[in-house]
Scaffold this motif. Structure first.
Motif, PDB file in Angstrom:
ATOM      1  N   GLN A   1      -2.877   8.841   1.580  1.00  0.00           N
ATOM      2  CA  GLN A   1      -3.365   7.534   2.036  1.00  0.00           C
ATOM      3  C   GLN A   1      -4.854   7.579   2.367  1.00  0.00           C
ATOM      4  OE1 GLN A   1       0.642   5.510   3.767  1.00  0.00           O
ATOM      5  NE2 GLN A   1      -0.428   6.807   5.194  1.00  0.00           N
TER       6      GLN A   1
ATOM      7  N   THR B   1      -2.522  -4.972   3.030  1.00  0.00           N
ATOM      8  CA  THR B   1      -1.499  -3.946   2.778  1.00  0.00           C
ATOM      9  C   THR B   1      -0.320  -4.429   1.939  1.00  0.00           C
ATOM     10  OG1 THR B   1      -0.726  -4.477   5.005  1.00  0.00           O
ATOM     11  CG2 THR B   1      -1.990  -2.448   4.741  1.00  0.00           C
TER      12      THR B   1
ATOM     13  N   PHE C   1       0.831  -1.216   0.000  1.00  0.00           N
ATOM     14  CA  PHE C   1       0.000   0.000   0.000  1.00  0.00           C
ATOM     15  C   PHE C   1       0.855   1.252   0.000  1.00  0.00           C
ATOM     16  CE2 PHE C   1       0.108   2.272   4.069  1.00  0.00           C
ATOM     17  CZ  PHE C   1       0.884   1.421   4.833  1.00  0.00           C
TER      18      PHE C   1
ATOM     19  N   ASN D   1      -1.150   4.866   8.202  1.00  0.00           N
ATOM     20  CA  ASN D   1      -2.277   4.412   7.401  1.00  0.00           C
ATOM     21  C   ASN D   1      -3.601   4.635   8.130  1.00  0.00           C
ATOM     22  OD1 ASN D   1      -3.733   3.169   5.399  1.00  0.00           O
ATOM     23  ND2 ASN D   1      -2.841   1.133   5.674  1.00  0.00           N
TER      24      ASN D   1
END
Ligand SMILES: *Cc1c(COP(=O)(O)O)cnc(C)c1O
Length: 432
Positions: free
Chosen positions: A224, A381, A106, A253
């Motif tokens: 994000q 992720t 990610f 995140n």
């Protein structure tokens, strides 16, 4: 938009300065002066927006006039040009797959956005910018890939020797050119500490222009938020918003998700899914924030004992623990539980999790067992192949390797070994 330092001892700055500095001179993290609200129309008609248009809506207020619109559109389009699908694993549990980017994690989103912003800012300057970054595993690869051959930018990556997976190590040690890997004899927290010490070194900062690409950098943290909006775009049951379980290490995140929620995005609840490095779940239980020494686990990108972004989370909640506890629940998942989850989800639902996703899955199941009317999403992720050494013995099968990764594995690693000592790092950087 202006940004202030959470230590409140540095002047406010615009997006450009916050991005170039990374961390404020008083060592605080930058935080936006106001949290922009997205329109109700966007939330209700989100299916009608392209991913690019959504990202523009979300990020524009944070950039202000630091980047012209056409340039920002180009940056955004290059950042989100891969799919981010929401996949059903079983009743009530879905996976938002964030690993379809170039380094299969990610972090590609934040790293691609940030590298392009810095590239844009560097174009207007004749000074070289050095990006200094500590990685617990995936940041290194994502940042290397994002900055590879970006003119005017050198990248120095610190990673804990022997504590990242072999794919992760190859991703950050094989590109060469403007990408330099330092193999530190220590933990991720040591690497992060060294980086922080260097940023506070006034003498060195006079000679070289340093910035950070960790999630402390606003240009990595803020984008994000995008994929939480993509989740809502794909969410069918709009009357029952999802609980989102986020595998958390440095908490950048999940902090972006909490920011998106604060901007008006309907997320029912957040789950901070941690391995045994559980400083934040521990804080939620006891009200005491007690940084710990990081211990190695199989979900190594989350081996963080003193997560930087925790300060930002407290700021979103205006330092009110009660409000935070209503929105966020923390879970601690051991390696044994992680392995058992990975195995059983593969066996029963034919879905291969990576260890970080497995931590999130286990935490989500625990949450759902106590909140029966809820539905939940894990953020997946990383691609499982990044952890094939852990996964293959568990499922007794090989994890098919995308050609891109196979190619990387074949390359030769190039790293410079250094001890966990900021003085040594300073010497290295002075010679750059
Ligand atoms: C970095 C990383 C995490 C942790 O993200 P934070 O923003 O640091 O909390 C989780 N999973 C994977 C695969 C990662 O690379």
């Amino acid at each position: 938009m202006k940004y202030y330092s959470l230590n409140k001892k540095s002047p406010v700055v615009d997006f450009k300065t916050a991005t170039i500095l990374g961390q404020a001179p008083d060592k605080g993290l930058y935080f936006p002066e106001t949290i922009p609200q997205v329109s109700k129309a966007l939330i209700h008609n989100i299916e009608n927006y392209s991913n690019e248009a959504l990202a523009m809506e979300v990020i524009s207020p944070y950039i202000g006039d630091a980047i012209p619109k056409a340039e920002l559109e180009r940056i955004v389009n290059e950042t989100v040009n891969f799919e981010i699908p929401l996949v059903k694993i079983k009743d009530h549990i879905f996976s938002l797959e964030l690993f379809h980017g170039p380094t299969l994690a990610f972090k590609d989103i934040g790293a691609r956005f940030m590298s392009r912003c810095l590239g844009y800012f560097a174009r207007g300057s004749n000074e070289k910018i050095t990006v200094l970054v500590a990685t617990s595993g995936d940041t290194g690869g994502a940042v290397s890939n994002g900055f590879y051959n970006v003119e005017g930018v050198e990248v120095v990556i610190l990673y804990p020797s022997g504590k990242v997976s072999s794919v992760q190590e190859k991703q950050l040690t094989t590109l060469g050119n403007n990408i330099h890997a330092l193999e530190v004899n220590g933990s991720f927290d040591d690497c992060q500490q060294m980086v922080k010490t260097i940023f506070a070194d006034a003498e060195l900062n006079k000679i070289i222009k340093l910035t950070s690409a960790n999630s402390i950098n606003v240009a990595r943290w803020l984008p994000q938020q995008f994929y939480y909006f993509y989740l809502w775009k794909q969410w069918k049951d709009k009357d029952n918003p999802p609980a989102v379980s986020v595998p958390s290490g440095n908490f950048g995140n999940i902090c972006a998700g909490l920011l998106a929620q604060n901007s008006g995005l309907p997320i029912k609840h957040f789950i901070a899914a941690c391995n045994t490095n559980d400083t934040v779940p521990d804080f939620l239980r006891t009200g005491n924030y007690q940084p710990q020494k990081a211990v190695p686990t199989i979900s190594n990108a989350m081996d963080v004992g003193d997560p930087s972004n925790f300060m930002r989370i407290m700021e979103i909640f205006q330092q009110q623990i009660a409000g935070l506890k209503n929105t966020l629940t923390g879970y601690t998942i051991s390696d044994e539980e992680t392995k058992a989850t990975l195995k059983s989800v593969y066996k029963n639902h034919n879905y291969l999790l990576d260890p970080h996703g497995a931590v999130a899955y286990n935490a989500l199941e625990q949450y759902l067992s106590q909140n029966q009317n809820s539905k939940g999403v894990i953020l997946e992720t990383a691609h499982p192949v990044k952890f094939y050494d852990v996964i293959e013995p568990l499922i007794n099968q090989t994890v098919p390797m995308p050609e891109l990764v196979a190619e990387q594995i074949r390359q030769e690693k190039v790293s410079t070994k250094i001890s966990a000592d900021a003085k040594e790092l300073k010497e290295y950087l002075s010679k750059q």
